[in-house]
Design a protein around this motif. Sequence first.
Motif, PDB file in Angstrom:
ATOM      1  N   GLU A  24       0.830  -1.207   0.000  1.00 20.36           N
ATOM      2  CA  GLU A  24       0.000   0.000   0.000  1.00 20.36           C
ATOM      3  C   GLU A  24       0.864   1.256   0.000  1.00 20.36           C
ATOM      4  O   GLU A  24       0.533   2.244  -0.674  1.00 20.36           O
ATOM      5  N   LEU A  25       1.970   1.233   0.745  1.00 23.29           N
ATOM      6  CA  LEU A  25       2.864   2.379   0.795  1.00 23.29           C
ATOM      7  C   LEU A  25       3.535   2.595  -0.565  1.00 23.29           C
ATOM      8  O   LEU A  25       3.671   3.733  -1.028  1.00 23.29           O
ATOM      9  N   ALA A  26       3.940   1.494  -1.207  1.00 24.06           N
ATOM     10  CA  ALA A  26       4.563   1.597  -2.526  1.00 24.06           C
ATOM     11  C   ALA A  26       3.582   2.151  -3.554  1.00 24.06           C
ATOM     12  O   ALA A  26       3.946   2.988  -4.394  1.00 24.06           O
ATOM     13  N   ALA A  27       2.333   1.704  -3.483  1.00 23.55           N
ATOM     14  CA  ALA A  27       1.312   2.211  -4.404  1.00 23.55           C
ATOM     15  C   ALA A  27       1.056   3.691  -4.164  1.00 23.55           C
ATOM     16  O   ALA A  27       0.933   4.484  -5.106  1.00 23.55           O
ATOM     17  N   ALA A  28       0.990   4.077  -2.888  1.00 26.97           N
ATOM     18  CA  ALA A  28       0.761   5.485  -2.553  1.00 26.97           C
ATOM     19  C   ALA A  28       1.917   6.368  -3.005  1.00 26.97           C
ATOM     20  O   ALA A  28       1.724   7.559  -3.305  1.00 26.97           O
ATOM     21  N   ALA A  29       3.116   5.781  -3.081  1.00 28.57           N
ATOM     22  CA  ALA A  29       4.287   6.529  -3.543  1.00 28.57           C
ATOM     23  C   ALA A  29       4.325   6.647  -5.061  1.00 28.57           C
ATOM     24  O   ALA A  29       5.220   7.299  -5.606  1.00 28.57           O
ATOM     25  N   GLY A  30       3.359   6.013  -5.726  1.00 28.67           N
ATOM     26  CA  GLY A  30       3.261   6.117  -7.171  1.00 28.67           C
ATOM     27  C   GLY A  30       4.201   5.211  -7.940  1.00 28.67           C
ATOM     28  O   GLY A  30       4.449   5.428  -9.133  1.00 28.67           O
ATOM     29  N   LEU A  31       4.714   4.168  -7.279  1.00 29.39           N
ATOM     30  CA  LEU A  31       5.637   3.262  -7.953  1.00 29.39           C
ATOM     31  C   LEU A  31       4.903   2.358  -8.939  1.00 29.39           C
ATOM     32  O   LEU A  31       3.767   1.944  -8.698  1.00 29.39           O
ATOM     33  N   ASP A  32       5.565   2.050 -10.036  1.00 33.49           N
ATOM     34  CA  ASP A  32       5.012   1.096 -11.001  1.00 33.49           C
ATOM     35  C   ASP A  32       5.156  -0.341 -10.511  1.00 33.49           C
ATOM     36  O   ASP A  32       4.312  -1.194 -10.800  1.00 33.49           O
ATOM     37  N   ALA A  33       6.261  -0.613  -9.801  1.00 33.07           N
ATOM     38  CA  ALA A  33       6.543  -1.976  -9.361  1.00 33.07           C
ATOM     39  C   ALA A  33       7.395  -1.954  -8.107  1.00 33.07           C
ATOM     40  O   ALA A  33       8.112  -0.981  -7.830  1.00 33.07           O
ATOM     41  N   MET A  34       7.326  -3.048  -7.356  1.00 35.81           N
ATOM     42  CA  MET A  34       8.090  -3.204  -6.133  1.00 35.81           C
ATOM     43  C   MET A  34       8.489  -4.662  -5.995  1.00 35.81           C
ATOM     44  O   MET A  34       7.697  -5.558  -6.287  1.00 35.81           O
ATOM     45  N   ALA A  35       9.709  -4.901  -5.548  1.00 32.23           N
ATOM     46  CA  ALA A  35      10.157  -6.261  -5.262  1.00 32.23           C
ATOM     47  C   ALA A  35      10.240  -6.449  -3.751  1.00 32.23           C
ATOM     48  O   ALA A  35      10.890  -5.665  -3.058  1.00 32.23           O
ATOM     49  N   LEU A  36       9.545  -7.461  -3.247  1.00 29.18           N
ATOM     50  CA  LEU A  36       9.645  -7.809  -1.832  1.00 29.18           C
ATOM     51  C   LEU A  36      10.818  -8.763  -1.683  1.00 29.18           C
ATOM     52  O   LEU A  36      10.799  -9.876  -2.218  1.00 29.18           O
TER      53      LEU A  36
END
Length: 283
Positions: A24-36
């Motif tokens: 949710e934080l990554a989406a709110a930051a406007g990122l296209d993608a995130m790797a966990l």
Amino acid sequence: MGFVDLHVHSNASDGTLSPTQVVELAAAAGLDAMALTDHDTVDGVPEAMAAAEKSGIRIIPGIELSSIYEGKEIHILGLFVNPAAPALTDMLKSFRRIRDERNLTVISRLADDNMTFTQEMLTAGNPDTVITRAHIARAMVAAGYASSMDQAFKRFLKYGGKYCPCKASPPPEVILDTLLENRAFVSLAHPFQYNLGDKGIRRLAEHLRGLGMQGLEVYHSSHNQYESAKLKDLARELGLLPTGGSDFHGSNKPDISIGTGRGRLRVTSLLLDDIDRFRAGLQ
């Protein structure tokens, strides 16, 4: 052009936010993608993937694994891992055993000096977490044995110190073989953190490339622009693809924000596009 963060931790290892909260934080930051990329575990990946269905962000299943190179602990990132692959599952069981043994030693040595903790303090609200030095550091601060996590690490939890022996981690050959069998994209995490110097970093990168490594973490919260420029040149010379990420850990590293690190980090989605093309060529 969008942005990505290819190095993020949740409370499945030593982060403080759940996989859902991180997504949710990554989406709110406007990122296209995130790797966990939790340490030595993929337990948070299913939750992150489920959370991504609601947020619309692309989640890359990943992991950060510890290894020993010339007596130093190094970290190797695997992106696009298959969490259910038997070889990876078996290796992670071994990692969990190694960590548990080291943690017992650390906790026992601290107890010998009258520093004790409850299990609840160590797991920080997630009983299934992989306990790391960060968990112990947080517990030390909570119990008043250290004034800050930084002090806890420097005074009590330094690798090879009185309280904290180095883990008996597998050599890079074992890590690379397992990740590549898993069809993961492999890169060396934060090269400048190992204090090897420019020549030592080159030697390490060349060694890992010889084992099949495909990438190098050029952009990271601990790298300044000059260091990132040197790593970018090195990656180009060795035929490695640059990767990058914040190494976000929530309040365990409060000065690092997802997507932007310490404020200046921005990893373009073009890097991920290059990795996607590379992986497509392997099909």
